[in-house]
Design a protein around this motif. Structure first.
Motif, PDB file in Angstrom:
ATOM      1  N   LYS A 159       0.805  -1.215   0.000  1.00 34.42           N
ATOM      2  CA  LYS A 159       0.000   0.000   0.000  1.00 34.42           C
ATOM      3  C   LYS A 159       0.840   1.269   0.000  1.00 34.42           C
ATOM      4  N   GLU A 160       1.677   1.492   1.014  1.00 28.86           N
ATOM      5  CA  GLU A 160       2.484   2.709   1.071  1.00 28.86           C
ATOM      6  C   GLU A 160       3.888   2.346   1.535  1.00 28.86           C
ATOM      7  N   ASP A 179       4.980   3.886   7.772  1.00 26.89           N
ATOM      8  CA  ASP A 179       5.125   2.761   8.698  1.00 26.89           C
ATOM      9  C   ASP A 179       3.739   2.266   9.107  1.00 26.89           C
ATOM     10  N   ASN A 180       3.203   1.322   8.331  1.00 26.55           N
ATOM     11  CA  ASN A 180       1.895   0.764   8.673  1.00 26.55           C
ATOM     12  C   ASN A 180       1.900  -0.743   8.447  1.00 26.55           C
ATOM     13  N   PRO A 181       1.062  -1.460   9.179  1.00 29.51           N
ATOM     14  CA  PRO A 181       1.040  -2.919   9.081  1.00 29.51           C
ATOM     15  C   PRO A 181       0.064  -3.469   8.034  1.00 29.51           C
ATOM     16  N   TYR A 182      -0.532  -2.603   7.229  1.00 26.04           N
ATOM     17  CA  TYR A 182      -1.579  -3.031   6.297  1.00 26.04           C
ATOM     18  C   TYR A 182      -1.007  -3.363   4.924  1.00 26.04           C
ATOM     19  N   PHE A 183      -1.525  -4.423   4.323  1.00 31.06           N
ATOM     20  CA  PHE A 183      -1.145  -4.793   2.964  1.00 31.06           C
ATOM     21  C   PHE A 183      -2.259  -5.608   2.337  1.00 31.06           C
ATOM     22  N   ASP A 184      -2.200  -5.734   1.019  1.00 34.16           N
ATOM     23  CA  ASP A 184      -3.193  -6.506   0.273  1.00 34.16           C
ATOM     24  C   ASP A 184      -2.514  -7.715  -0.358  1.00 34.16           C
ATOM     25  N   MET A 185      -3.220  -8.823  -0.358  1.00 35.71           N
ATOM     26  CA  MET A 185      -2.771 -10.022  -1.057  1.00 35.71           C
ATOM     27  C   MET A 185      -3.750 -10.268  -2.194  1.00 35.71           C
ATOM     28  N   LYS A 202      -9.233 -12.921  -5.766  1.00 37.25           N
ATOM     29  CA  LYS A 202      -9.887 -11.887  -4.970  1.00 37.25           C
ATOM     30  C   LYS A 202      -8.789 -11.154  -4.199  1.00 37.25           C
ATOM     31  N   VAL A 203      -9.011  -9.894  -3.868  1.00 38.05           N
ATOM     32  CA  VAL A 203      -8.039  -9.119  -3.088  1.00 38.05           C
ATOM     33  C   VAL A 203      -8.428  -9.195  -1.616  1.00 38.05           C
ATOM     34  N   TYR A 204      -7.444  -9.586  -0.788  1.00 40.85           N
ATOM     35  CA  TYR A 204      -7.659  -9.682   0.652  1.00 40.85           C
ATOM     36  C   TYR A 204      -6.877  -8.581   1.357  1.00 40.85           C
ATOM     37  N   ASN A 205      -7.573  -7.806   2.187  1.00 40.73           N
ATOM     38  CA  ASN A 205      -6.926  -6.771   2.985  1.00 40.73           C
ATOM     39  C   ASN A 205      -6.449  -7.412   4.282  1.00 40.73           C
ATOM     40  N   ILE A 206      -5.149  -7.282   4.557  1.00 41.21           N
ATOM     41  CA  ILE A 206      -4.533  -7.945   5.703  1.00 41.21           C
ATOM     42  C   ILE A 206      -3.917  -6.901   6.622  1.00 41.21           C
ATOM     43  N   GLU A 207      -4.012  -7.141   7.925  1.00 39.33           N
ATOM     44  CA  GLU A 207      -3.309  -6.321   8.911  1.00 39.33           C
ATOM     45  C   GLU A 207      -2.328  -7.220   9.640  1.00 39.33           C
TER      46      GLU A 207
END
Length: 121
Positions: free
Chosen positions: A30-31, A35-41, A45-50
């Motif tokens: 994502k960015e 400094d963030n723990p979020y990402f997409d797999m 289908k797209v899964y939003n992960i923390e």
């Protein structure tokens, strides 16, 4: 994907979903400069992960990349991650990369603090 919760003093983990590495098309951090723990797999289908932390997000991406290189050797896109922390041959590389990164950041922060306390006369 694992779900984590606490019941009284006991910690519980439950496997919520499983995927095959061969089906993974892309990991999007994502960015890269935040400094963030979020990402997409990205699968079909797209899964939003923390992740637990930003360091664990990068550790996960490095591990998936290494597994892909070792077993599948397919073109796996890992985007919006700082390449410095993903590559094994970088200056941050060690057997415990995340601790090394934190040590260097603390070293630079302490230098900045010392410099900021010096009088400019």
């Amino acid at each position: 994907m694992v779900k984590h919760w606490r019941v009284n003093r006991e910690e519980k983990y439950e496997i919520v979903e499983k995927w095959f590495l061969k089906d993974l098309e892309m990991i999007d951090g994502k960015e890269a400069d935040t400094d963030n723990p979020y990402f997409d797999m990205h699968f079909q289908k797209v899964y939003n992960i923390e992740a637990y932390s930003c360091a664990s997000k990068y550790t996960f991406a490095r591990t998936v990349s290494n597994l892909n290189a070792m077993y599948l050797k397919k073109d796996l896109k890992i985007v919006n991650f700082d390449e410095t922390y993903l590559n094994d041959d970088s200056i941050w590389s060690s057997s415990n990369r995340d601790c090394l990164v934190v040590m260097r950041i603390c070293f630079y922060a302490s230098n900045l603090l010392c410099l900021s306390l010096c009088p400019l006369s």
